[in-house]
Design an enzyme around this catalytic site. Sequence first.
Site, PDB file in Angstrom:
ATOM      1  N   TYR A 162       0.846  -1.199   0.000  1.00  0.00           N
ATOM      2  CA  TYR A 162       0.000   0.000   0.000  1.00  0.00           C
ATOM      3  C   TYR A 162       0.882   1.250   0.000  1.00  0.00           C
ATOM      4  O   TYR A 162       0.671   2.181  -0.783  1.00  0.00           O
ATOM      5  CB  TYR A 162      -0.945  -0.020   1.205  1.00  0.00           C
ATOM      6  CG  TYR A 162      -1.683   1.268   1.398  1.00  0.00           C
ATOM      7  CD1 TYR A 162      -2.692   1.654   0.516  1.00  0.00           C
ATOM      8  CD2 TYR A 162      -1.367   2.131   2.444  1.00  0.00           C
ATOM      9  CE1 TYR A 162      -3.357   2.858   0.682  1.00  0.00           C
ATOM     10  CE2 TYR A 162      -2.028   3.330   2.620  1.00  0.00           C
ATOM     11  CZ  TYR A 162      -3.021   3.692   1.736  1.00  0.00           C
ATOM     12  OH  TYR A 162      -3.675   4.884   1.895  1.00  0.00           O
ATOM     13  N   GLU A 192     -11.726   6.083   4.632  1.00  0.00           N
ATOM     14  CA  GLU A 192     -11.202   6.972   5.675  1.00  0.00           C
ATOM     15  C   GLU A 192     -12.256   7.251   6.741  1.00  0.00           C
ATOM     16  O   GLU A 192     -11.945   7.290   7.933  1.00  0.00           O
ATOM     17  CB  GLU A 192     -10.712   8.300   5.077  1.00  0.00           C
ATOM     18  CG  GLU A 192      -9.515   8.176   4.158  1.00  0.00           C
ATOM     19  CD  GLU A 192      -8.212   7.832   4.849  1.00  0.00           C
ATOM     20  OE1 GLU A 192      -8.155   7.783   6.085  1.00  0.00           O
ATOM     21  OE2 GLU A 192      -7.227   7.618   4.127  1.00  0.00           O
ATOM     22  N   TRP A 230      -5.568   2.380  10.289  1.00  0.00           N
ATOM     23  CA  TRP A 230      -5.753   2.269   8.849  1.00  0.00           C
ATOM     24  C   TRP A 230      -5.554   0.821   8.412  1.00  0.00           C
ATOM     25  O   TRP A 230      -6.243   0.339   7.509  1.00  0.00           O
ATOM     26  CB  TRP A 230      -4.784   3.201   8.107  1.00  0.00           C
ATOM     27  CG  TRP A 230      -4.864   2.992   6.624  1.00  0.00           C
ATOM     28  CD1 TRP A 230      -3.902   2.502   5.811  1.00  0.00           C
ATOM     29  CD2 TRP A 230      -5.996   3.255   5.778  1.00  0.00           C
ATOM     30  NE1 TRP A 230      -4.360   2.439   4.514  1.00  0.00           N
ATOM     31  CE2 TRP A 230      -5.641   2.900   4.470  1.00  0.00           C
ATOM     32  CE3 TRP A 230      -7.279   3.761   6.016  1.00  0.00           C
ATOM     33  CZ2 TRP A 230      -6.506   3.021   3.392  1.00  0.00           C
ATOM     34  CZ3 TRP A 230      -8.151   3.885   4.937  1.00  0.00           C
ATOM     35  CH2 TRP A 230      -7.769   3.530   3.646  1.00  0.00           C
TER      36      TRP A 230
END
Length: 193
Positions: free
Chosen positions: A17, A39, A47
């Site tokens: 990522y 988000e 995250w």
Amino acid sequence: MKRCPWVDESKPDYVAYHDLEWGVPVYDDQKIFEFLVLESAQAGLSWYTILKKRANYRDAFAEFDPKRVATFTDDDVERLMNNPGIVRNRRKIEAAINNARCFLAVQEAFGTFADYIWSFVEDGPKTSALRELSDYPATTPESDRLAKDMKKRGFKFLGSTTLYAHMQATGMVNDHSLDCFRRAELLADQPED
């Protein structure tokens, strides 16, 4: 290869990522909507938790098509509340549906959502000079203005901290650390003024 100090290199999907996605400028509205959904789901969580559930979110939220998500009903909210592959928080699920409707309204007003959101950074990535994890800000004046404007437009679960994370993820800011190999690559990809 040196990476940003926040990357847990023991997690290959997290490394991928960082290396391939984080900080790359995104101008595609559907991709921007995807990041907004993820988000807002991440608020209060890590995250990485959301990253691991990303494919489930894609399935649950109609491939992140804002037009389809905007049509979700109370039955869809219940369906999503029973989906173990996503964060089952009613307020976050309802916010994603609400935000899809707000997203479409912004598209209508500005032509594209990208035109709207990128205007908060003068239509091009801002570049930071960060070294340590402690150098990373939680918010910026730009994310504060964006959060205030989006709230005025009816968006939910998208405060300044969440939106700054969005700005980092979608390349509105290049927050790769000074010694991270991706910083220079992304700077090299930026068009000259």
